[in-house]
Design a protein around this motif. Structure first.
Motif, short mmCIF file in Angstrom:
data_model
loop_
_atom_site.label_atom_id
_atom_site.label_comp_id
_atom_site.label_asym_id
_atom_site.label_seq_id
_atom_site.Cartn_x
_atom_site.Cartn_y
_atom_site.Cartn_z
N MET A 167 0.81 -1.22 0.00
CA MET A 167 0.00 0.00 0.00
C MET A 167 0.84 1.26 0.00
O MET A 167 0.32 2.36 -0.20
CB MET A 167 -0.94 -0.01 1.21
CG MET A 167 -1.91 -1.19 1.20
SD MET A 167 -2.94 -1.29 2.68
CE MET A 167 -4.01 0.13 2.45
N SER A 168 2.16 1.12 0.22
CA SER A 168 3.07 2.27 0.22
C SER A 168 3.95 2.21 -1.03
O SER A 168 4.87 1.39 -1.09
CB SER A 168 3.94 2.26 1.48
OG SER A 168 4.98 3.20 1.36
N PRO A 169 3.70 3.04 -2.03
CA PRO A 169 4.53 3.01 -3.25
C PRO A 169 6.01 3.27 -2.98
O PRO A 169 6.86 2.91 -3.80
CB PRO A 169 3.93 4.14 -4.10
CG PRO A 169 2.52 4.28 -3.62
CD PRO A 169 2.59 3.98 -2.15
N MET A 178 10.91 0.08 -7.87
CA MET A 178 11.12 1.08 -8.91
C MET A 178 10.45 2.40 -8.55
O MET A 178 11.09 3.45 -8.56
CB MET A 178 10.59 0.57 -10.26
CG MET A 178 11.40 -0.57 -10.85
SD MET A 178 10.84 -1.08 -12.50
CE MET A 178 11.23 0.40 -13.45
N LEU A 179 9.16 2.35 -8.22
CA LEU A 179 8.45 3.59 -7.85
C LEU A 179 9.04 4.24 -6.61
O LEU A 179 8.94 5.47 -6.45
CB LEU A 179 6.97 3.28 -7.60
CG LEU A 179 6.12 2.89 -8.81
CD1 LEU A 179 4.72 2.53 -8.37
CD2 LEU A 179 6.08 4.03 -9.81
N GLY A 180 9.65 3.44 -5.75
CA GLY A 180 10.20 3.98 -4.52
C GLY A 180 11.25 5.06 -4.75
O GLY A 180 11.39 5.97 -3.91
N LEU A 196 6.65 -2.07 -9.82
CA LEU A 196 5.46 -1.45 -10.43
C LEU A 196 4.16 -2.16 -10.08
O LEU A 196 3.09 -1.74 -10.53
CB LEU A 196 5.60 -1.37 -11.96
CG LEU A 196 6.82 -0.63 -12.51
CD1 LEU A 196 6.82 -0.68 -14.04
CD2 LEU A 196 6.84 0.81 -12.03
N PHE A 197 4.23 -3.23 -9.26
CA PHE A 197 3.01 -3.97 -8.94
C PHE A 197 2.07 -3.13 -8.08
O PHE A 197 0.84 -3.34 -8.10
CB PHE A 197 3.38 -5.27 -8.21
CG PHE A 197 2.23 -6.22 -8.04
CD1 PHE A 197 1.72 -6.92 -9.12
CD2 PHE A 197 1.65 -6.40 -6.79
CE1 PHE A 197 0.65 -7.79 -8.96
CE2 PHE A 197 0.59 -7.27 -6.62
CZ PHE A 197 0.08 -7.96 -7.71
N SER A 198 2.60 -2.17 -7.34
CA SER A 198 1.75 -1.31 -6.50
C SER A 198 0.72 -0.55 -7.32
O SER A 198 -0.36 -0.22 -6.81
CB SER A 198 2.62 -0.31 -5.73
OG SER A 198 3.56 -0.99 -4.92
N ARG A 203 -4.15 -6.87 -3.61
CA ARG A 203 -3.95 -7.07 -2.18
C ARG A 203 -3.94 -8.57 -1.84
O ARG A 203 -3.12 -9.04 -1.04
CB ARG A 203 -5.06 -6.35 -1.41
CG ARG A 203 -4.96 -4.84 -1.49
CD ARG A 203 -6.24 -4.16 -1.01
NE ARG A 203 -6.54 -4.49 0.39
CZ ARG A 203 -6.07 -3.83 1.44
NH1 ARG A 203 -5.23 -2.82 1.27
NH2 ARG A 203 -6.43 -4.17 2.66
N ASP A 204 -4.85 -9.33 -2.47
CA ASP A 204 -4.91 -10.77 -2.20
C ASP A 204 -3.65 -11.48 -2.69
O ASP A 204 -3.12 -12.36 -2.01
CB ASP A 204 -6.15 -11.36 -2.88
CG ASP A 204 -6.28 -12.85 -2.65
OD1 ASP A 204 -6.73 -13.25 -1.55
OD2 ASP A 204 -5.90 -13.62 -3.56
N MET A 205 -3.17 -11.10 -3.87
CA MET A 205 -1.97 -11.73 -4.43
C MET A 205 -0.76 -11.47 -3.54
O MET A 205 0.01 -12.39 -3.22
CB MET A 205 -1.72 -11.21 -5.85
CG MET A 205 -2.77 -11.66 -6.87
SD MET A 205 -2.63 -10.80 -8.45
CE MET A 205 -1.09 -11.46 -9.10
N TYR A 206 -0.58 -10.23 -3.11
CA TYR A 206 0.58 -9.91 -2.28
C TYR A 206 0.49 -10.58 -0.91
O TYR A 206 1.49 -11.08 -0.39
CB TYR A 206 0.69 -8.39 -2.12
CG TYR A 206 1.90 -7.96 -1.32
CD1 TYR A 206 3.17 -8.02 -1.86
CD2 TYR A 206 1.75 -7.50 -0.01
CE1 TYR A 206 4.28 -7.63 -1.12
CE2 TYR A 206 2.86 -7.11 0.73
CZ TYR A 206 4.11 -7.18 0.17
OH TYR A 206 5.21 -6.81 0.90
N ARG A 207 -0.70 -10.61 -0.38
CA ARG A 207 -0.90 -11.22 0.94
C ARG A 207 -0.57 -12.72 0.91
O ARG A 207 -0.18 -13.30 1.93
CB ARG A 207 -2.34 -11.00 1.39
CG ARG A 207 -2.61 -11.42 2.83
CD ARG A 207 -3.96 -10.92 3.33
NE ARG A 207 -5.07 -11.45 2.53
CZ ARG A 207 -5.85 -10.72 1.77
NH1 ARG A 207 -5.62 -9.41 1.66
NH2 ARG A 207 -6.85 -11.25 1.11
N ASN A 208 -0.69 -13.33 -0.26
CA ASN A 208 -0.42 -14.76 -0.40
C ASN A 208 0.92 -15.06 -1.08
O ASN A 208 1.09 -16.08 -1.74
CB ASN A 208 -1.55 -15.43 -1.18
CG ASN A 208 -2.82 -15.55 -0.38
OD1 ASN A 208 -2.96 -16.46 0.46
ND2 ASN A 208 -3.75 -14.62 -0.60
N GLY A 209 1.88 -14.15 -0.90
CA GLY A 209 3.26 -14.44 -1.30
C GLY A 209 3.70 -13.92 -2.66
O GLY A 209 4.82 -14.22 -3.10
#
Length: 469
Positions: A242-244, A249-251, A310-312, A339-345
């Protein structure tokens, strides 16, 4: 072929036919002229022989005292006229385009003339009227100047093979990030990603933990409460997504901007962009850059990891996706899918695992390209002229592999979005851009060469007209 090129090809074919007829006419005229000159030479020899004999008889008569007067030769001989009174002029008639025609009229005339010669105008007429030897020589000259970009059966086989191998790797090795029950069915996760996760702790101790004290940043709030309820739906397992600023890359844009302003930028659970002020003091650009690198290193090998590059941004897509997250459930927005994809690895470590698929496509096609160059003995300069072919092969190879990952997601893993191969889908963008760039450059080279040829022809025509005057 485009209408303009078809018209040019038609006119060129017509001109070639006309030149062929002209060559035939000149050959016949040359034959007639040679025959006439030979006949004249024979008559001249006969006349000389007769004149010699008459001279001998005249001398014999003169010796006997007999005088024979000379007969004057008619120097104003008229042209032989046939009994019908018509002057004979050998005719070698052929079709010649009248002068002053514009290009459209010339095209119409060419089409009519070629139709009379039974030339199929639905196909390239030049290939039908030119001799095969001339066509082959022209193609060889074209390939030598601009490179051979035609495809062989071996090329197609390698491309399809690369796509199939990449898809097999995607299904067997990449799979999904971790073991998971999805829509009532259990699926096994990636063994390679699992290995990376198991070794993350030691990597964190060695490369990440030393930076934890220095790498404090204003965009690292772990919960909604830590943002004074400004960012809804935030909890520790998804706060980095949730934090770019945590994006690899965006960071280096958003995160550094937050460090220099003392703010935190987030995407809430509804896909809205939210900026929160903090009590951290702003820092200068150099310090911000160092803190950004240190913070990414300190987080990369923790259990939650970092999001893929860039997934954010996927959280900002609020439109409905083709995926449901529970059995018989509705299709949910892409924000929820991310959110679901990231939460599951589905993090940076699994991104590295997924990278095997596009890497396999690149490795197979580029290795074939190098071996093909060695087997055909083509020079490096000649191979550079054919880069457009390599770009198109890579694009098609990535297209096949991308189609494979869609089939894997839909059929093999039951519409689980975590089965999508994100790096392979990303690879389509640079492959397409590289193909477009090289194709445009090749067309420009060909266009420049054609323009140079036209200018040379125009200059030569102008010199011929000047000499004629």
């Amino acid at each position: 072929m485009p209408d303009s090129l078809a018209a040019v090809s038609t006119v060129a074919a017509y001109q070639d036919v006309t030149l062929t007829e002209l060559r035939g006419v000149f050959d016949r005229v040359d034959f007639d002229l040679r025959e006439a000159l030979e006949r004249e030479a024979r008559v001249s020899a006969s006349v000389s022989s007769i004149e010699d004999e008459i001279g001998a008889v005249r001398q014999q008569l003169a010796a006997r005292g007999i005088h024979v007067p000379d007969f004057p030769r008619d120097t104003a001989q008229a042209s032989e006229v046939p009994s019908d009174g018509a002057v004979h002029q050998p005719g070698h008639g052929f079709h010649v385009a009248p002068t002053g025609l514009n290009f459209s009229d010339l095209t119409a005339l060419a089409e009519a003339r070629l139709a009379m010669l039974d030339v199929d105008l639905s196909r390239d007429p030049l290939l039908q009227v030119l001799p095969q030897g001339q066509i082959k020589a022209s193609l060889q000259q074209y390939d030598a100047q601009f490179g051979d970009v035609s495809w062989t059966k071996a090329d197609w086989a390698v491309i399809l093979g690369a796509g199939v191998v990449a898809t097999i790797l995607d299904v067997v090795l990449v799979r999904i990030p971790a073991d998971r029950n999805f829509l009532g069915k259990k699926y096994e996760g990636s063994p390679l990603t699992d290995w990376l996760n198991e070794n993350s702790k030691s990597l964190h101790e060695r490369f990440g933990k030393p930076f934890e004290g220095f790498a404090k940043v204003p965009f690292d709030a772990p919960t909604t409460k830590a943002t004074n309820d400004a960012v809804r739906g935030m909890f520790p397992k998804v706060h980095r997504l949730m934090s770019p600023g945590h994006d690899p890359m965006l960071g280096f844009l958003v995160g550094i901007a937050d460090l220099m302003r003392g703010t935190g930028t987030y995407v809430d659970q509804l896909g809205n962009l939210v900026q929160v002020t903090t009590n951290m003091a702003p820092v200068d650009l150099t310090t911000a850059l160092l803190k950004q690198v240190a913070h990414l290193l300190s987080d990369a090998f923790t259990p939650a990891g970092l999001p893929a590059p860039l997934f954010s941004l996927l959280q900002l897509v609020k439109t409905e996706s083709p995926f449901a997250l529970w059995k018989d459930g509705p299709k949910v927005p892409w924000t929820d899918i991310a959110r679901d994809m990231y939460r599951n690895g589905y993090d940076l470590r699994h991104f590295l695992t997924m990278g095997i698929v596009p890497a396999a496509v690149e490795a197979i096609i580029r290795a074939y390209w190098m071996l093909d160059a060695l087997s055909t003995g083509k020079s490096a300069d000649q191979r550079k002229l054919e880069v457009a072919k390599l770009r198109s092969m890579l694009l098609l190879g990535h297209t096949v592999a991308s189609s494979g990952t869609l089939v894997k997601t839909g059929l093999v893993f039951g519409m689980n979005p975590a089965a999508l191969n994100y790096p392979q889908l990303l690879a389509m963008a640079p492959a397409t851009i590289a193909w477009l760039k090289e194709s445009i450059a090749r067309e420009q080279r060909i266009g420049s060469a054609l323009e140079a040829e036209w200018m040379a022809l125009i200059a030569e025509d102008s010199r011929s007209e000047s000499q004629a005057v």
